[in-house]
Enzyme design. Sequence first.
Site, PDB file in Angstrom:
ATOM      1  N   PRO B 267      37.136  61.940 -26.679  1.00  0.00           N
ATOM      2  CA  PRO B 267      37.319  61.305 -27.989  1.00  0.00           C
ATOM      3  C   PRO B 267      38.267  62.130 -28.865  1.00  0.00           C
ATOM      4  O   PRO B 267      37.962  63.270 -29.190  1.00  0.00           O
ATOM      5  CB  PRO B 267      35.901  61.293 -28.577  1.00  0.00           C
ATOM      6  CG  PRO B 267      35.190  62.409 -27.888  1.00  0.00           C
ATOM      7  CD  PRO B 267      35.836  62.634 -26.565  1.00  0.00           C
ATOM      8  N   ASP B 437      40.347  67.274 -29.920  1.00  0.00           N
ATOM      9  CA  ASP B 437      39.110  66.802 -29.298  1.00  0.00           C
ATOM     10  C   ASP B 437      38.004  66.819 -30.359  1.00  0.00           C
ATOM     11  O   ASP B 437      37.576  67.886 -30.800  1.00  0.00           O
ATOM     12  CB  ASP B 437      38.783  67.758 -28.137  1.00  0.00           C
ATOM     13  CG  ASP B 437      37.510  67.359 -27.402  1.00  0.00           C
ATOM     14  OD1 ASP B 437      36.755  66.520 -27.923  1.00  0.00           O
ATOM     15  OD2 ASP B 437      37.304  67.910 -26.301  1.00  0.00           O
ATOM     16  N   HIS B 438      37.539  65.664 -30.783  1.00  0.00           N
ATOM     17  CA  HIS B 438      36.592  65.630 -31.906  1.00  0.00           C
ATOM     18  C   HIS B 438      35.204  66.126 -31.529  1.00  0.00           C
ATOM     19  O   HIS B 438      34.331  66.276 -32.370  1.00  0.00           O
ATOM     20  CB  HIS B 438      36.515  64.215 -32.513  1.00  0.00           C
ATOM     21  CG  HIS B 438      36.173  64.227 -33.976  1.00  0.00           C
ATOM     22  ND1 HIS B 438      35.102  64.918 -34.485  1.00  0.00           N
ATOM     23  CD2 HIS B 438      36.776  63.660 -35.049  1.00  0.00           C
ATOM     24  CE1 HIS B 438      35.040  64.767 -35.793  1.00  0.00           C
ATOM     25  NE2 HIS B 438      36.061  64.015 -36.176  1.00  0.00           N
ATOM     26  N   ARG B 439      34.968  66.387 -30.275  1.00  0.00           N
ATOM     27  CA  ARG B 439      33.671  66.935 -29.913  1.00  0.00           C
ATOM     28  C   ARG B 439      33.533  68.354 -30.452  1.00  0.00           C
ATOM     29  O   ARG B 439      32.446  68.822 -30.729  1.00  0.00           O
ATOM     30  CB  ARG B 439      33.504  66.946 -28.385  1.00  0.00           C
ATOM     31  CG  ARG B 439      33.363  65.552 -27.799  1.00  0.00           C
ATOM     32  CD  ARG B 439      33.332  65.599 -26.294  1.00  0.00           C
ATOM     33  NE  ARG B 439      34.556  66.186 -25.747  1.00  0.00           N
ATOM     34  CZ  ARG B 439      34.749  66.416 -24.453  1.00  0.00           C
ATOM     35  NH1 ARG B 439      33.814  66.135 -23.581  1.00  0.00           N
ATOM     36  NH2 ARG B 439      35.888  66.946 -24.043  1.00  0.00           N
ATOM     37  N   ILE B 440      34.679  69.061 -30.579  1.00  0.00           N
ATOM     38  CA  ILE B 440      34.587  70.445 -31.048  1.00  0.00           C
ATOM     39  C   ILE B 440      35.393  70.696 -32.323  1.00  0.00           C
ATOM     40  O   ILE B 440      35.069  71.561 -33.107  1.00  0.00           O
ATOM     41  CB  ILE B 440      35.028  71.445 -29.944  1.00  0.00           C
ATOM     42  CG1 ILE B 440      36.392  71.058 -29.375  1.00  0.00           C
ATOM     43  CG2 ILE B 440      33.971  71.527 -28.845  1.00  0.00           C
ATOM     44  CD1 ILE B 440      36.994  72.112 -28.484  1.00  0.00           C
TER      45      ILE B 440
END
Lengths: 562, 465
Positions: B267, B437-440
Amino acid sequence: MQSTAAVSVSASATASRGGARSEAARRPGGVRVCGLRGEALACPSLRISQSPARLAVARAAATNGAVAGSGGGFDYDLVIIGAGVGGHGAALHAVEEGLKTAIIEGDVVGGTCVNRGCVPSKALLAVSGRMRELHDEHHMKSMGLQVSSPGYDRQGVADHANNLALKIRSNLTNSMKALGVDILTGVCTIVGKQKVRYGKAGSQDKEITARNIIIATGSVPFVPKGIEIDGKTVFTSDHALKLESVPDWIAIVGSGYIGLEFSDVYTALGSEVTFIEALDQLMPGFDPEIAKLAQRVLINPRKIDYHTGVFASKITPAKDGKPVLIELIDAKTKEHKETLEVDAALIATGRAPFTKGLGLENINVVTQRGFVPVDERMRVMDADGNVVPNLYCIGDANGKLMLAHAASAQGISVVEQISGKDHILNHLSIPAACFTHPEISMVGLTEPQAREKADKEGFEVNVVKTSFKANTKALAENEGDGIAKLIYRSDTGEILGVHILGLHAADLIHEASNAIALGTRVQDIKYAVHAHPTLSEVLDELFKAAKVNSGVSHSVNEPVAA
Amino acid sequence: MATAPAPLSLSASTLPARLRAGAVPAGARWRQARRGRMVVRAKIREIFMPALSSTMTEGKIVSWSAGEGDRVSKGDAVVVVESDKADMDVETFHDGIVAAVLVQAGESAPVGAPIALLAESEEEVPLALSKAQELSNGQPQQAPPAPTEDAAAAPPPPPAPAAAPAPVAAGTKGIASPQAKKLAKQHRVDLAKVTGTGPYGRITSADVEAAAGIQPKSKPAPAAAAPSVGAVPQAAVLPPVPGATVVPFTTMQAAVSKNMVESLAVPTFRVGYPIVTDKLDELYEKVKPKGVTMTVLLAKAAAMALAQHPVVNASCRDGKSFTYNSNINIAVAVAIDGGLITPVLQDADKLDIYLLSQNWKDLVKKARAKQLQPNEYSSGTFTLSNLGMFAVDQFDAILPPGQGAIMAVGASKPTVVADKDGFFSVKSKMLVNVTADHRIVYGADLAAFLQTFAKILEDPESLTL
């Protein structure tokens, strides 16, 4: 397996000869051009007063009793049997040294190289190189070129090869005539010491005497037993060069220089090729690393397959509605392995010396498998191992190194000795080339040979390599396939061998072979400048990459005699 | 690692141990196979397809330097493998005899798959051969269209087609020309089932092509070219427009394609930022004669900003944690003939711009010659892509798998700007756009990073320190 000979010397022989001649003409004391020859011989004292070297020559010649052409009661100072490239080289140098020279030829001037070898094959390879390029769509496209369905006219290609041979032959003949070499026609037999007879086969009616004789009769294609040659479907390089047909599928027996070059020609013209090699590896004479890469570049991507470790024990030409049949047996166990059916077979299993009928028995010389035994000075040895005075043998007939330019170099070496200057040819400085696309060239030792020598003599060998992919000019040509490797002594910087596979490798090798011949060391040659961007920078890079152990900085420039 | 060395190494001694370690997880199957071998057949070793780069999942055998029956010793180059980036000699870790080649030159195999068997001595060769048979029957590689046929054709390579038909008789039947044999192998056509139409009933390349369902010559059938791209899930393939030319992917293009499809699983979001570059341009003019390029200045600035925002230099490998990278390695996208490669400026935050420029020059040279070592293109922690030279004003980049963020830089061009007092002036402005990376990496992280980056470029003296 010396399948070397023939198809490997460039056509530059005459050109370089021309150069040498004009240089001789320019030299003040060197009055050895045809018209002036008589004059030179008439006043030897003039030469003696000019240079000490000449003095030595004259003295040596005088002790031989052959200062002038007719001196000592001989018809000639030098008679050369065989007008191939070797004989031609010797004749030209003999004239330069002021010797009265005749050359005897039973066939046509030019020998194998010019008529049935290196020269016509270069014409075919020039065609194959272009065909290959035009057919390589990817290659063309990457340079922005568009070509539609290139084709060829077989007869036109064949004519090109034949015309080239004719032209070079006449160049060779003219160069000898212009210098005053007597060209005598007929087959020749040595009838005794310093005496030969020549003329039509069977009726040799003319006899001449010569102070010195050089045998330069060359070689013919070697055909193993069991193979039936019909000249149409089973043939040797002699027939193949006429390109009377382009078979759909051709088997090539032998994967040396000749076989490899013909595989390049045939596959470019649309044939499929099957190699038959007796040894376990293709291209057995080459440096293993080069052979490996050559297989990747020249064999695997092409319409070629191969059988190694097998002999073609029987080959039957196509007849009665049957194709060419080739029976393969295991090279070691001799067991039948399989039978191939092909459209044609080219026998490229090397070359055999052409020394029959020379009358060697008259002077107690016994050939070894047809080769005339010689010492390192090309002096012929008799059955008892003694030197036969005034008789020399050069080129394929002695089998030392079956290459046209080697024959010529040996001839020049002999003439030097006849003229009173001792000379030993360093065979390790003689380059060899295979004119495939891309080309392969080499000089000196292969890596395994060098390592063996190093072990024996206790020095250290180093190897440096470079890729054509790193060369600007090669990339501009879109021909980045290839490597060059340099094998040298890391203690002294002596160059032991150079091997190149890549665009124009055959032209590139000479910087290395000259360095070996002149004894130039790596640490010296690395400072020589190469034009940018050129392919020669491939070698420049090798020299610069080579590391020589400190302690020796610059070498003394003394030639290395082998 | 030390006790059970991976069976292959690269001849280039510079290969970092990291890479070999990276090869291990490539297949649990591999590990099992090895354990089994250790116990049961200690004297027969498998040679595996090595992982030559972190992105490599399969490799193509360019050629075998050692053939079946060849004795090889430790350190000998036995096979040349084409990875997605380069051709490499691969050497063996053990002495022995190459008993069976399982994957022929020209064929591909997944990383970790056995590609040949090495027997310790002559006696083990038959054992190895039977094992080869077993292997090729047991696990059809890559699930080709006709697995059973493939398995039968694979093990004893050259003699098979010629030896299969009756040896004597008229001899004519079953004879195939060299090119026909090559094509048959390539397209997995069983020559015994092909009827020859050539001279003397011989099988020609045209016969094989017909049997393989290939129409004319110049159009490589998409089906035949598929194996190298096989792993990529493809939508229904539309039939090509008549007259179109189908060119199969090169290994490098296949790798790009695979990476791009994989990136869809991450994502991502994008943040843009305008940067005034007048001072940067001035500095560039000053350092240009010393060989410093704009690429290096941008990479250096990015590295300095990343040092202050380590989360942007982090990556998310398993979807459960942050991996903070200890080095700041800036990968820079470079277009090369037939593809794209990302040479890496290592430790870009620590080296000065002159050293970086020197490194960059070397890397580009190697990249063009396709001689980059794996660690020189696969160790990036952040990627920079600059299309400014084409006068592109802004674009966004796809985040490469394994990294936290990628920066897309547009051209700098004169723009009218108003300051806070309402005065107009003309400044050079460029737009950068970062994909993360929107996870991090969250929006505020990226914004703060970009602010720092902009500050560095707008007052660029610190770049030269």
